[in-house]
Design a protein around this motif. Structure first.
Motif, PDB file in Angstrom:
ATOM      1  N   ALA A   1       0.837  -1.206   0.000  1.00  0.00           N
ATOM      2  CA  ALA A   1       0.000   0.000   0.000  1.00  0.00           C
ATOM      3  C   ALA A   1       0.870   1.253   0.000  1.00  0.00           C
ATOM      4  O   ALA A   1       0.642   2.180  -0.786  1.00  0.00           O
ATOM      5  CB  ALA A   1      -0.949  -0.008   1.201  1.00  0.00           C
ATOM      6  N   ALA A   2       1.869   1.285   0.881  1.00  0.00           N
ATOM      7  CA  ALA A   2       2.769   2.450   0.945  1.00  0.00           C
ATOM      8  C   ALA A   2       3.566   2.575  -0.356  1.00  0.00           C
ATOM      9  O   ALA A   2       3.694   3.681  -0.898  1.00  0.00           O
ATOM     10  CB  ALA A   2       3.717   2.320   2.141  1.00  0.00           C
ATOM     11  N   TYR A   3       4.090   1.458  -0.847  1.00  0.00           N
ATOM     12  CA  TYR A   3       4.902   1.491  -2.064  1.00  0.00           C
ATOM     13  C   TYR A   3       4.089   2.002  -3.257  1.00  0.00           C
ATOM     14  O   TYR A   3       4.546   2.870  -4.003  1.00  0.00           O
ATOM     15  CB  TYR A   3       5.479   0.102  -2.360  1.00  0.00           C
ATOM     16  N   ILE A   4       2.902   1.499  -3.418  1.00  0.00           N
ATOM     17  CA  ILE A   4       2.048   1.916  -4.543  1.00  0.00           C
ATOM     18  C   ILE A   4       1.652   3.384  -4.387  1.00  0.00           C
ATOM     19  O   ILE A   4       1.711   4.154  -5.352  1.00  0.00           O
ATOM     20  CB  ILE A   4       0.809   0.994  -4.656  1.00  0.00           C
ATOM     21  N   LEU A   5       1.267   3.789  -3.181  1.00  0.00           N
ATOM     22  CA  LEU A   5       0.871   5.183  -2.942  1.00  0.00           C
ATOM     23  C   LEU A   5       2.020   6.143  -3.255  1.00  0.00           C
ATOM     24  O   LEU A   5       1.853   7.103  -4.007  1.00  0.00           O
ATOM     25  CB  LEU A   5       0.400   5.373  -1.505  1.00  0.00           C
ATOM     26  N   PHE A   6       3.196   5.888  -2.684  1.00  0.00           N
ATOM     27  CA  PHE A   6       4.342   6.780  -2.907  1.00  0.00           C
ATOM     28  C   PHE A   6       4.780   6.776  -4.371  1.00  0.00           C
ATOM     29  O   PHE A   6       5.174   7.809  -4.907  1.00  0.00           O
ATOM     30  CB  PHE A   6       5.520   6.409  -2.003  1.00  0.00           C
ATOM     31  N   THR A   7       4.700   5.625  -5.017  1.00  0.00           N
ATOM     32  CA  THR A   7       5.070   5.541  -6.434  1.00  0.00           C
ATOM     33  C   THR A   7       4.104   6.343  -7.296  1.00  0.00           C
ATOM     34  O   THR A   7       4.527   7.051  -8.220  1.00  0.00           O
ATOM     35  CB  THR A   7       5.133   4.069  -6.893  1.00  0.00           C
ATOM     36  N   LEU A   8       2.815   6.268  -7.000  1.00  0.00           N
ATOM     37  CA  LEU A   8       1.828   7.040  -7.759  1.00  0.00           C
ATOM     38  C   LEU A   8       1.999   8.539  -7.533  1.00  0.00           C
ATOM     39  O   LEU A   8       1.911   9.329  -8.484  1.00  0.00           O
ATOM     40  CB  LEU A   8       0.410   6.599  -7.395  1.00  0.00           C
ATOM     41  N   VAL A   9       2.260   8.940  -6.291  1.00  0.00           N
ATOM     42  CA  VAL A   9       2.499  10.360  -5.997  1.00  0.00           C
ATOM     43  C   VAL A   9       3.741  10.840  -6.751  1.00  0.00           C
ATOM     44  O   VAL A   9       3.744  11.920  -7.352  1.00  0.00           O
ATOM     45  CB  VAL A   9       2.633  10.603  -4.468  1.00  0.00           C
ATOM     46  N   TYR A  10       4.793  10.036  -6.737  1.00  0.00           N
ATOM     47  CA  TYR A  10       6.028  10.403  -7.433  1.00  0.00           C
ATOM     48  C   TYR A  10       5.807  10.467  -8.950  1.00  0.00           C
ATOM     49  O   TYR A  10       6.304  11.371  -9.617  1.00  0.00           O
ATOM     50  CB  TYR A  10       7.147   9.414  -7.083  1.00  0.00           C
ATOM     51  N   LYS A  11       5.032   9.522  -9.484  1.00  0.00           N
ATOM     52  CA  LYS A  11       4.735   9.546 -10.923  1.00  0.00           C
ATOM     53  C   LYS A  11       3.951  10.811 -11.287  1.00  0.00           C
ATOM     54  O   LYS A  11       4.223  11.446 -12.295  1.00  0.00           O
ATOM     55  CB  LYS A  11       3.952   8.303 -11.339  1.00  0.00           C
ATOM     56  N   TYR A  12       2.994  11.181 -10.446  1.00  0.00           N
ATOM     57  CA  TYR A  12       2.230  12.405 -10.668  1.00  0.00           C
ATOM     58  C   TYR A  12       3.161  13.614 -10.656  1.00  0.00           C
ATOM     59  O   TYR A  12       3.060  14.508 -11.494  1.00  0.00           O
ATOM     60  CB  TYR A  12       1.138  12.545  -9.599  1.00  0.00           C
ATOM     61  N   TYR A  13       4.092  13.640  -9.706  1.00  0.00           N
ATOM     62  CA  TYR A  13       5.092  14.712  -9.627  1.00  0.00           C
ATOM     63  C   TYR A  13       5.921  14.753 -10.912  1.00  0.00           C
ATOM     64  O   TYR A  13       6.128  15.825 -11.497  1.00  0.00           O
ATOM     65  CB  TYR A  13       5.975  14.470  -8.401  1.00  0.00           C
ATOM     66  N   LEU A  14       6.390  13.605 -11.372  1.00  0.00           N
ATOM     67  CA  LEU A  14       7.210  13.572 -12.592  1.00  0.00           C
ATOM     68  C   LEU A  14       6.428  14.006 -13.826  1.00  0.00           C
ATOM     69  O   LEU A  14       6.962  14.700 -14.697  1.00  0.00           O
ATOM     70  CB  LEU A  14       7.777  12.160 -12.826  1.00  0.00           C
ATOM     71  N   ASP A  15       5.169  13.601 -13.904  1.00  0.00           N
ATOM     72  CA  ASP A  15       4.334  13.970 -15.051  1.00  0.00           C
ATOM     73  C   ASP A  15       4.139  15.478 -15.170  1.00  0.00           C
ATOM     74  O   ASP A  15       3.892  15.990 -16.255  1.00  0.00           O
ATOM     75  CB  ASP A  15       2.973  13.270 -14.979  1.00  0.00           C
ATOM     76  N   SER A  16       4.278  16.197 -14.069  1.00  0.00           N
ATOM     77  CA  SER A  16       4.084  17.643 -14.094  1.00  0.00           C
ATOM     78  C   SER A  16       5.220  18.361 -14.831  1.00  0.00           C
ATOM     79  O   SER A  16       5.088  19.533 -15.168  1.00  0.00           O
ATOM     80  CB  SER A  16       3.947  18.197 -12.668  1.00  0.00           C
ATOM     81  N   PHE A  17       6.316  17.652 -15.102  1.00  0.00           N
ATOM     82  CA  PHE A  17       7.454  18.274 -15.785  1.00  0.00           C
ATOM     83  C   PHE A  17       7.423  18.044 -17.294  1.00  0.00           C
ATOM     84  O   PHE A  17       8.256  18.586 -18.009  1.00  0.00           O
ATOM     85  CB  PHE A  17       8.783  17.750 -15.215  1.00  0.00           C
ATOM     86  N   GLY A  18       6.510  17.251 -17.782  1.00  0.00           N
ATOM     87  CA  GLY A  18       6.429  17.001 -19.214  1.00  0.00           C
ATOM     88  C   GLY A  18       7.566  16.125 -19.704  1.00  0.00           C
ATOM     89  O   GLY A  18       8.430  15.692 -18.937  1.00  0.00           O
ATOM     90  N   SER A  19       7.589  15.874 -20.989  1.00  0.00           N
ATOM     91  CA  SER A  19       8.572  14.939 -21.543  1.00  0.00           C
ATOM     92  C   SER A  19       9.934  15.574 -21.773  1.00  0.00           C
ATOM     93  O   SER A  19      10.931  14.876 -21.886  1.00  0.00           O
ATOM     94  CB  SER A  19       8.054  14.357 -22.865  1.00  0.00           C
ATOM     95  N   ASP A  20      10.014  16.888 -21.852  1.00  0.00           N
ATOM     96  CA  ASP A  20      11.307  17.517 -22.148  1.00  0.00           C
ATOM     97  C   ASP A  20      11.924  18.199 -20.928  1.00  0.00           C
ATOM     98  O   ASP A  20      13.021  18.734 -21.004  1.00  0.00           O
ATOM     99  CB  ASP A  20      11.160  18.528 -23.282  1.00  0.00           C
ATOM    100  N   GLY A  21      11.257  18.143 -19.788  1.00  0.00           N
ATOM    101  CA  GLY A  21      11.772  18.808 -18.589  1.00  0.00           C
ATOM    102  C   GLY A  21      12.499  17.854 -17.677  1.00  0.00           C
ATOM    103  O   GLY A  21      12.336  16.636 -17.745  1.00  0.00           O
ATOM    104  N   ILE A  22      13.313  18.409 -16.821  1.00  0.00           N
ATOM    105  CA  ILE A  22      14.015  17.624 -15.807  1.00  0.00           C
ATOM    106  C   ILE A  22      13.369  17.951 -14.470  1.00  0.00           C
ATOM    107  O   ILE A  22      13.187  19.123 -14.130  1.00  0.00           O
ATOM    108  CB  ILE A  22      15.520  17.982 -15.780  1.00  0.00           C
TER     109      ILE A  22
END
Length: 178
Positions: A20-41
């Motif tokens: 549960a913790a692993y999936i939750l934190f991974t989804l939050v992190y993925k959401y964070y990464l998606d906010s930068f788009g494909s060309d951003g760091i």
């Protein structure tokens, strides 16, 4: 069936909490990464690169860490040679997520758990910055050993030390410590 559920309750709670913790934190992190788009760091990777640059500069190494013109990664230039790339996967967030999920699954007292998690994340972060800086120097000197250094030695060190943190946690601080 009820007998087995009672018998394996601690294990089932551990597995359930961990995933549960692993999936939750991974989804939050993925959401964070998606906010930068494909060309951003992402910002965490930028801070890691900045700290690698700072650490190597302290020791008077000729280093420059900059955003690549060709992709969404940072280039680490050492002695005017582009030696390594720092991509999102190099920021150790996935290792931190794994670490935190395990500690939460074997939680102890709230204050102790939070302090151990924060200390562990800081330790992993510092270890990772040192890892990238050391890898840069070694890759410059021994480029033919890339697979051994990047693919074997450094993952062994970082995951080995995280494993040691887990052992310390379970044996000294978790609710299962005796």
């Amino acid at each position: 069936m009820k007998k087995y559920l009672v018998q394996f309750k601690p294990f089932l709670i551990f597995i359930g909490t961990f995933f549960a913790a692993y999936i939750l934190f991974t989804l939050v992190y993925k959401y964070y990464l998606d906010s930068f788009g494909s060309d951003g760091i992402d910002g965490i990777t930028v801070v890691v690169g900045s700290n690698v640059n700072w650490l190597m500069s302290i020791f008077n190494y000729d280093v420059l860490v900059q955003k690549s013109l060709w992709g969404s990664y940072l280039e680490v230039w050492y002695n005017n040679v582009n030696v390594v790339r720092i991509v999102e996967g190099c920021n150790a967030v996935s290792v931190m997520i794994l670490f935190v999920s395990f500690v939460l699954a074997f939680s102890g007292k709230l204050k102790t758990t939070l302090l151990f998690i924060l200390s562990g994340i800081l330790f992993i972060y510092i270890l990772n910055v040192v890892r990238i800086a050391t890898l840069t120097i070694l890759m410059f000197r021994f480029p033919e050993k890339e697979h051994l250094l990047h693919g074997v030695l450094f993952p062994l060190i970082i995951y080995g030390l995280v494993f040691i943190l887990w052992v310390i946690w379970v044996n000294k601080f978790s609710k299962y410590a005796k």
